[in-house]
Write a protein that holds these residues in place. Structure first.
Motif, PDB file in Angstrom:
ATOM      1  N   SER A 150      -4.776   2.148   0.888  1.00  0.00           N
ATOM      2  CA  SER A 150      -4.464   1.517  -0.227  1.00  0.00           C
ATOM      3  C   SER A 150      -4.537   2.573  -1.612  1.00  0.00           C
ATOM      4  O   SER A 150      -5.513   3.552  -1.607  1.00  0.00           O
ATOM      5  CB  SER A 150      -5.389   0.609  -0.740  1.00  0.00           C
ATOM      6  N   SER A 157      -2.386  -5.478   2.507  1.00  0.00           N
ATOM      7  CA  SER A 157      -3.309  -4.475   2.310  1.00  0.00           C
ATOM      8  C   SER A 157      -3.805  -4.123   3.535  1.00  0.00           C
ATOM      9  O   SER A 157      -4.174  -2.781   3.824  1.00  0.00           O
ATOM     10  CB  SER A 157      -4.217  -4.850   1.340  1.00  0.00           C
ATOM     11  N   PRO A 178       0.586  -1.268   0.159  1.00  0.00           N
ATOM     12  CA  PRO A 178       0.001  -0.211   0.011  1.00  0.00           C
ATOM     13  C   PRO A 178       0.757   1.331   0.015  1.00  0.00           C
ATOM     14  O   PRO A 178       0.298   2.378  -0.397  1.00  0.00           O
ATOM     15  CB  PRO A 178      -0.766  -0.139   1.266  1.00  0.00           C
TER      16      PRO A 178
END
Length: 280
Positions: A225, A208, A178
């Motif tokens: 993200s 994530s 991310p």
């Protein structure tokens, strides 16, 4: 053609009218039978590229396909350990034979299957490393492989260029995480693939989030993200957003990746099967 062109395409990544994109492709071992070759790439290290490669192979093998993994990350090989492989690869004057995993018979080739000790460092210069990766394609007998997954080294350097030019990739999966910095570097990998006319199957974002075991809330440990923004900019699909999973890390450490029950990459495998047109 650049004015500085040396006419030596083997060391050049430029796309020009005088280059035949197939001219540098190496022939596989004469007895190899490989239907599709999928590269797993990342712009930088530490994003879980090898873990994604392993999970893609295991998930695909569970569908009844015969899979192989070519570990092109010569200086950071981790594939054999994740599968619990301790024996060494065998060979003769003309052929190197991959080692099959215990549960699904996934054929593996990695430099650690050739070194006397797994902890021996590979202190080689780029051309030697690139030559070794090429040999894993030309000298290894990949027998009746439906999907050969190539675990690429991170970045856009010599070895990545060797793989892109020497091995006929049917597509690549790009692994990211991310952070803003990683997303920027992923753009470099995507642009390199476009320069080399390699199809991009999609993006997998690893780490994530982590899911709270008590309330189920998703916590963005490494920030929000940006995968959808990157995917939109380069017009590629998002194949998966993988959570931080302690069980995955444990399975890789223990060599039990084939025993891990997870469906996190099912959609990614579905898209790969659809894109490549291979059915069980």
């Amino acid at each position: 053609m650049s004015e500085e062109c040396t006419h030596d395409c083997s060391s050049c990544g430029a796309s020009c009218a005088s280059r035949d994109p197939k001219s540098l492709l190496a022939e596989p071992h004469p007895n190899s039978k490989i239907k599709k070759v999928i590269g797993i790439v990342s712009g930088k290290g530490g994003v879980g590229k090898s873990a994604v490669t392993e999970l893609l192979a295991v998930t695909t093998a569970r569908r009844g396909f015969h899979c192989g993994i070519l570990d092109a990350d010569i200086t950071g090989p981790s594939i054999p350990k994740a599968f619990g492989i301790t024996e060494k690869a065998l060979g003769n004057e003309t052929t190197i034979f991959p080692v099959a995993s215990k549960k699904y018979g996934i054929d593996l080739m990695s430099i650690n299957l050739l070194l006397p000790d797994d902890t021996d460092p590979v202190v080689w210069r780029g051309p030697v490393i690139g030559g070794t990766v090429k040999q894993f394609w030309t000298d290894v007998l990949w027998d009746n492989i439906d999907f050969l997954f190539v675990d690429m080294p991170p970045g856009t350097g010599d070895v990545a260029l060797t793989v892109f030019q020497s091995i006929p990739l049917d597509g690549i999966v790009v692994v990211t995480s991310p952070q803003d910095l990683v997303s920027m570097i992923v753009g470099k990998a995507l642009k390199m693939a476009n320069m080399m006319n390699i199809p991009i199957l999609g993006l997998v974002e690893n780490m994530s989030y982590i899911e709270c075991p008590d309330c189920g809330k998703k916590i963005s440990v490494f920030g929000e993200s940006h995968i959808l923004d990157v995917a939109g900019e380069y017009h590629v699909p998002v194949l998966a957003q993988m959570p931080i999973n302690p069980a995955l890390a444990s399975a890789c450490d223990k060599g039990t990746i084939e025993e891990l029950e997870t469906n996190v990459l099912n959609d990614a495998v579905n898209l790969i099967l659809e894109t490549t047109g291979i059915n069980a």
